[in-house]
Write a protein that holds these residues in place. Sequence first.
Motif, PDB file in Angstrom:
ATOM      1  N   VAL A  23     -73.353  13.349 -53.021  1.00  0.00           N
ATOM      2  CA  VAL A  23     -73.144  13.704 -51.617  1.00  0.00           C
ATOM      3  C   VAL A  23     -74.293  13.159 -50.779  1.00  0.00           C
ATOM      4  N   GLY A  24     -73.945  12.518 -49.691  1.00  0.00           N
ATOM      5  CA  GLY A  24     -74.947  11.977 -48.778  1.00  0.00           C
ATOM      6  C   GLY A  24     -75.391  10.567 -49.112  1.00  0.00           C
ATOM      7  N   ALA A  25     -74.896  10.005 -50.202  1.00  0.00           N
ATOM      8  CA  ALA A  25     -75.284   8.646 -50.572  1.00  0.00           C
ATOM      9  C   ALA A  25     -74.662   7.635 -49.612  1.00  0.00           C
ATOM     10  N   ASP A  26     -75.429   6.616 -49.300  1.00  0.00           N
ATOM     11  CA  ASP A  26     -74.953   5.493 -48.496  1.00  0.00           C
ATOM     12  C   ASP A  26     -74.729   4.330 -49.458  1.00  0.00           C
ATOM     13  N   ALA A  27     -73.481   4.145 -49.878  1.00  0.00           N
ATOM     14  CA  ALA A  27     -73.160   3.132 -50.882  1.00  0.00           C
ATOM     15  C   ALA A  27     -73.484   1.718 -50.396  1.00  0.00           C
ATOM     16  N   THR A  28     -73.359   1.471 -49.104  1.00  0.00           N
ATOM     17  CA  THR A  28     -73.684   0.148 -48.568  1.00  0.00           C
ATOM     18  C   THR A  28     -75.170  -0.136 -48.710  1.00  0.00           C
ATOM     19  N   ALA A  92     -77.284   5.162 -56.816  1.00  0.00           N
ATOM     20  CA  ALA A  92     -76.361   5.933 -57.663  1.00  0.00           C
ATOM     21  C   ALA A  92     -74.992   6.032 -57.007  1.00  0.00           C
ATOM     22  N   GLY A  93     -74.966   6.279 -55.713  1.00  0.00           N
ATOM     23  CA  GLY A  93     -73.699   6.349 -54.989  1.00  0.00           C
ATOM     24  C   GLY A  93     -72.938   5.041 -55.057  1.00  0.00           C
ATOM     25  N   TYR A  94     -73.645   3.931 -54.887  1.00  0.00           N
ATOM     26  CA  TYR A  94     -73.006   2.610 -54.979  1.00  0.00           C
ATOM     27  C   TYR A  94     -72.457   2.371 -56.387  1.00  0.00           C
ATOM     28  N   LEU A  95     -73.297   2.591 -57.398  1.00  0.00           N
ATOM     29  CA  LEU A  95     -72.857   2.335 -58.774  1.00  0.00           C
ATOM     30  C   LEU A  95     -71.703   3.244 -59.169  1.00  0.00           C
ATOM     31  N   ASN A  96     -71.743   4.482 -58.718  1.00  0.00           N
ATOM     32  CA  ASN A  96     -70.652   5.390 -59.025  1.00  0.00           C
ATOM     33  C   ASN A  96     -69.356   4.931 -58.364  1.00  0.00           C
TER      34      ASN A  96
END
Length: 103
Positions: A23-28, A92-96
Amino acid sequence: MKHWIIAALLLAMLPQSWATSFVGADATAGQVLHAKHCVSCHAQQYGGPEGENIYLRRTRTVKSAEGLAQRITLCTSMLKLGLFPEDELNIAGYLNQRYYHFP
């Protein structure tokens, strides 16, 4: 009873990046950081244009969202990348999003 209280306190103290949904990750932003800090090492060690073989291999070691967060922190520490916790969360958000799809 005392053990349950200690366990609850320890869980409450875990880093925010360990949240299973990131939650709150910026995948870009995570993609940019991944390209800057991770790709060259992974490509050299595991092959592929972006080192994707490490993420897609059948024998991969990351099996959970918590494991992914821990692995990123380990790489940050071992390679002295100087990433902030929010940078690790974004990676982590991007990889997920791109590879793992943990809930």
